[in-house]
Design a protein around this motif. Structure first.
Motif, PDB file in Angstrom:
ATOM      1  N   ALA A  55     -20.553  43.412  30.370  1.00 14.72           N
ATOM      2  CA  ALA A  55     -22.065  44.141  30.342  1.00 14.72           C
ATOM      3  C   ALA A  55     -21.447  45.604  30.473  1.00 14.72           C
ATOM      4  N   VAL A  56     -20.442  45.763  31.617  1.00 15.81           N
ATOM      5  CA  VAL A  56     -20.038  47.242  31.755  1.00 15.81           C
ATOM      6  C   VAL A  56     -19.687  47.773  30.572  1.00 15.81           C
ATOM      7  N   LEU A  57     -18.962  47.132  29.900  1.00 13.74           N
ATOM      8  CA  LEU A  57     -18.334  47.831  28.521  1.00 13.74           C
ATOM      9  C   LEU A  57     -19.627  48.148  27.466  1.00 13.74           C
ATOM     10  N   ARG A  58     -20.521  47.200  27.600  1.00 14.24           N
ATOM     11  CA  ARG A  58     -21.238  47.220  26.424  1.00 14.24           C
ATOM     12  C   ARG A  58     -22.356  48.496  26.992  1.00 14.24           C
ATOM     13  N   ARG A  59     -22.850  48.641  28.258  1.00 12.72           N
ATOM     14  CA  ARG A  59     -23.398  49.856  28.588  1.00 12.72           C
ATOM     15  C   ARG A  59     -22.612  51.132  28.384  1.00 12.72           C
ATOM     16  N   ALA A  60     -21.391  51.026  28.405  1.00 14.65           N
ATOM     17  CA  ALA A  60     -20.575  52.305  28.156  1.00 14.65           C
ATOM     18  C   ALA A  60     -20.551  52.739  26.965  1.00 14.65           C
ATOM     19  N   LEU A  61     -20.382  51.727  25.909  1.00 17.98           N
ATOM     20  CA  LEU A  61     -20.440  51.915  24.538  1.00 17.98           C
ATOM     21  C   LEU A  61     -21.708  52.457  24.099  1.00 17.98           C
ATOM     22  N   ASP A  62     -23.007  52.003  24.739  1.00 20.67           N
ATOM     23  CA  ASP A  62     -24.266  52.412  24.316  1.00 20.67           C
ATOM     24  C   ASP A  62     -24.498  53.798  24.893  1.00 20.67           C
ATOM     25  N   ALA A  63     -23.905  54.281  25.793  1.00 16.07           N
ATOM     26  CA  ALA A  63     -23.970  55.683  26.273  1.00 16.07           C
ATOM     27  C   ALA A  63     -23.008  56.609  25.805  1.00 16.07           C
ATOM     28  N   GLY A  64     -22.162  56.021  24.755  1.00 15.59           N
ATOM     29  CA  GLY A  64     -21.180  56.856  23.987  1.00 15.59           C
ATOM     30  C   GLY A  64     -19.928  57.231  24.772  1.00 15.59           C
ATOM     31  N   LEU A 264     -12.865  57.217  35.280  1.00 11.29           N
ATOM     32  CA  LEU A 264     -13.602  56.766  36.354  1.00 11.29           C
ATOM     33  C   LEU A 264     -13.627  54.971  36.372  1.00 11.29           C
ATOM     34  N   GLY A 265     -13.565  54.639  37.259  1.00 16.65           N
ATOM     35  CA  GLY A 265     -14.134  52.801  37.364  1.00 16.65           C
ATOM     36  C   GLY A 265     -15.408  52.587  37.664  1.00 16.65           C
ATOM     37  N   ALA A 266     -15.654  51.536  37.257  1.00 15.44           N
ATOM     38  CA  ALA A 266     -17.073  50.916  37.449  1.00 15.44           C
ATOM     39  C   ALA A 266     -17.018  49.746  37.919  1.00 15.44           C
ATOM     40  N   GLN A 267     -17.433  49.142  39.011  1.00 13.20           N
ATOM     41  CA  GLN A 267     -17.760  47.636  39.430  1.00 13.20           C
ATOM     42  C   GLN A 267     -18.712  47.000  38.666  1.00 13.20           C
ATOM     43  N   ASP A 268     -19.592  47.713  38.454  1.00 12.53           N
ATOM     44  CA  ASP A 268     -20.714  46.993  37.873  1.00 12.53           C
ATOM     45  C   ASP A 268     -21.590  48.043  37.076  1.00 12.53           C
ATOM     46  N   GLU A 269     -22.683  47.669  36.442  1.00 14.50           N
ATOM     47  CA  GLU A 269     -23.432  48.682  35.711  1.00 14.50           C
ATOM     48  C   GLU A 269     -24.057  49.745  36.501  1.00 14.50           C
ATOM     49  N   ALA A 270     -24.712  49.527  37.508  1.00 16.36           N
ATOM     50  CA  ALA A 270     -25.039  50.415  38.450  1.00 16.36           C
ATOM     51  C   ALA A 270     -24.236  51.349  38.797  1.00 16.36           C
ATOM     52  N   GLN A 271     -22.760  51.084  38.939  1.00 21.00           N
ATOM     53  CA  GLN A 271     -21.910  52.135  39.332  1.00 21.00           C
ATOM     54  C   GLN A 271     -21.558  53.004  38.005  1.00 21.00           C
ATOM     55  N   LEU A 272     -21.524  52.361  36.901  1.00 18.56           N
ATOM     56  CA  LEU A 272     -21.255  53.217  35.455  1.00 18.56           C
ATOM     57  C   LEU A 272     -22.406  54.188  35.648  1.00 18.56           C
ATOM     58  N   ALA A 274     -24.402  55.422  37.474  1.00 16.34           N
ATOM     59  CA  ALA A 274     -24.267  56.616  38.396  1.00 16.34           C
ATOM     60  C   ALA A 274     -23.284  57.726  37.885  1.00 16.34           C
ATOM     61  N   SER A 275     -22.349  57.407  37.467  1.00 11.19           N
ATOM     62  CA  SER A 275     -21.392  58.017  36.672  1.00 11.19           C
ATOM     63  C   SER A 275     -21.936  58.853  35.615  1.00 11.19           C
ATOM     64  N   LEU A 276     -22.725  58.090  34.616  1.00  7.77           N
ATOM     65  CA  LEU A 276     -23.257  58.715  33.622  1.00  7.77           C
ATOM     66  C   LEU A 276     -24.215  59.752  34.133  1.00  7.77           C
ATOM     67  N   ASP A 277     -25.111  59.425  35.119  1.00  9.89           N
ATOM     68  CA  ASP A 277     -26.261  60.221  35.558  1.00  9.89           C
ATOM     69  C   ASP A 277     -25.670  61.659  36.053  1.00  9.89           C
ATOM     70  N   ALA A 278     -24.567  61.405  36.693  1.00  5.84           N
ATOM     71  CA  ALA A 278     -23.816  62.642  37.085  1.00  5.84           C
ATOM     72  C   ALA A 278     -23.362  63.477  36.116  1.00  5.84           C
ATOM     73  N   LEU A 279     -22.536  62.944  35.131  1.00  2.00           N
ATOM     74  CA  LEU A 279     -22.438  63.731  33.754  1.00  2.00           C
ATOM     75  C   LEU A 279     -23.419  64.168  33.155  1.00  2.00           C
ATOM     76  N   ALA A 280     -24.486  63.825  33.154  1.00  2.00           N
ATOM     77  CA  ALA A 280     -25.617  64.383  32.455  1.00  2.00           C
ATOM     78  C   ALA A 280     -26.312  65.534  33.052  1.00  2.00           C
ATOM     79  N   SER A 281     -26.364  65.518  34.380  1.00  2.00           N
ATOM     80  CA  SER A 281     -26.763  66.464  35.299  1.00  2.00           C
ATOM     81  C   SER A 281     -25.596  67.275  36.044  1.00  2.00           C
TER      82      SER A 281
END
Length: 314
Positions: A55-64, A264-272, A274-281
């Motif tokens: 699920a983490v990988l799928r979310r990462a791929l969807d985010a680019g 960056l590591g990610a234990q779950d989708e929520a942590q991922l 959070a990193s994506l949000d920081a990258l966007a802003s």
């Protein structure tokens, strides 16, 4: 998600997803279960690459996210399997030879022993079921250079041969031995990028190492953004939320000139996320700046920063 071109073709996304999976207490799996077995070639721990990781990988791929970094065989096998499951054919994978880097092999002799690195690369390719290794991470310590004046020229010849054979596309310079080792690896011309500790307590590479890499056209990848978890212990002692400390620390790294991408590591989708949000802003806001002021003023961080700098400039 910005894409960063690599020398001689290929690319990285600016967020590189690390391959660690985690125990319930937040420590990395395998390493903190049985260290000796975790770093033994061919040992794959059960449960890696399960539904949560998928699920983490799928979310990462969807985010680019298109770049991934894996270390031990448990992570390598899981990533290869998961990327096939998700049909991800354009991913860039960085990984390392097992048992040959850092302090796992005295003076890193295996890397320059004829045939050994090639055999290890082929083993990884077979295990991950990929056509080649996109980025082979090569981490050495200074004792390798001290023991053999021709070490890097020999290593460069071997890496050049692996590229010519199409077994690897790029090589990354890596070390825990400080500036002298990095500068020698950069100067030898065998590497396309560097991986380096870079965080609130480790920005010393800005003095010489990062400028030297940039002058050679190499990409700079920051790792250990959260100080192997020490950031969160310092934040807790200050009464700061862990999520806020992580966001401020990551955005601080992104704000500095010379860093191309972060692992960056990610234990779950929520942590991922959070990193994506920081990258966007990525612009540091008042909350981030206040958090950074408190972190930099913390005696524990000041001590760690001084210790790390002394080690790095040796």
């Amino acid at each position: 998600m910005h894409v960063i071109d690599l020398p001689n073709g290929g690319s990285l996304s600016e967020l590189i997803l690390g391959g660690h999976e985690y125990l319930p207490d937040g420590r990395s799996r395998a390493f903190n279960e049985d260290m000796a077995r975790a770093v033994t070639p061919g040992v794959v721990f059960p449960g890696f690459g399960g539904p949560g990781r998928l699920a983490v990988l799928r979310r990462a791929l969807d985010a680019g996210v298109r770049a991934f970094d894996v270390t031990i065989d448990s992570e390598k096998e899981a990533l290869g399997r998961n990327l096939r499951q998700l049909g991800a054919r354009d991913a860039t994978v960085q990984t390392r030879p097992e048992g040959m880097l850092y302090g796992y092999d005295p003076a890193n002799r295996k890397l320059v022993t004829p045939g050994l690195l090639r055999a290890e690369v082929r083993r990884i390719i077979d295990m991950m079921q990929v056509p080649r290794i996109d980025i082979l991470n090569i981490g050495i310590l200074r004792d390798a250079l001290d023991a053999d004046a021709d070490y890097l020229s020999r290593l460069a010849d071997i890496l050049g041969g692996l590229k010519q054979e199409g077994l690897i596309a790029h090589a990354a310079a890596d070390s825990f031995s400080g500036a002298r080792c990095y500068l020698a690896m950069i100067a030898c011309g065998a590497f396309d990028s560097i991986n380096i500790n870079f965080n609130l307590a480790d920005d010393h590479a800005l003095d010489e190492v990062i400028p030297a890499a940039r002058a050679r056209g190499m990409r700079v990848v920051a790792r250990e953004i959260y100080l192997k978890g020490e950031l969160f212990r310092i934040a807790r002692d200050l009464g700061l939320p862990a999520a806020g400390a992580a966001r401020a620390a990551y955005k601080w790294v992104l704000s500095l000139t010379g860093i191309d991408a972060c692992i960056l590591g990610a234990q779950d989708e929520a942590q991922l996320q959070a990193s994506l949000d920081a990258l966007a802003s990525r612009r540091l806001d008042s909350d981030d700046l206040n958090t950074l002021d408190r972190l930099f003023a913390a005696p524990a961080l000041r001590t760690l920063r001084e210790t790390n700098r002394a080690r790095f400039i040796l």
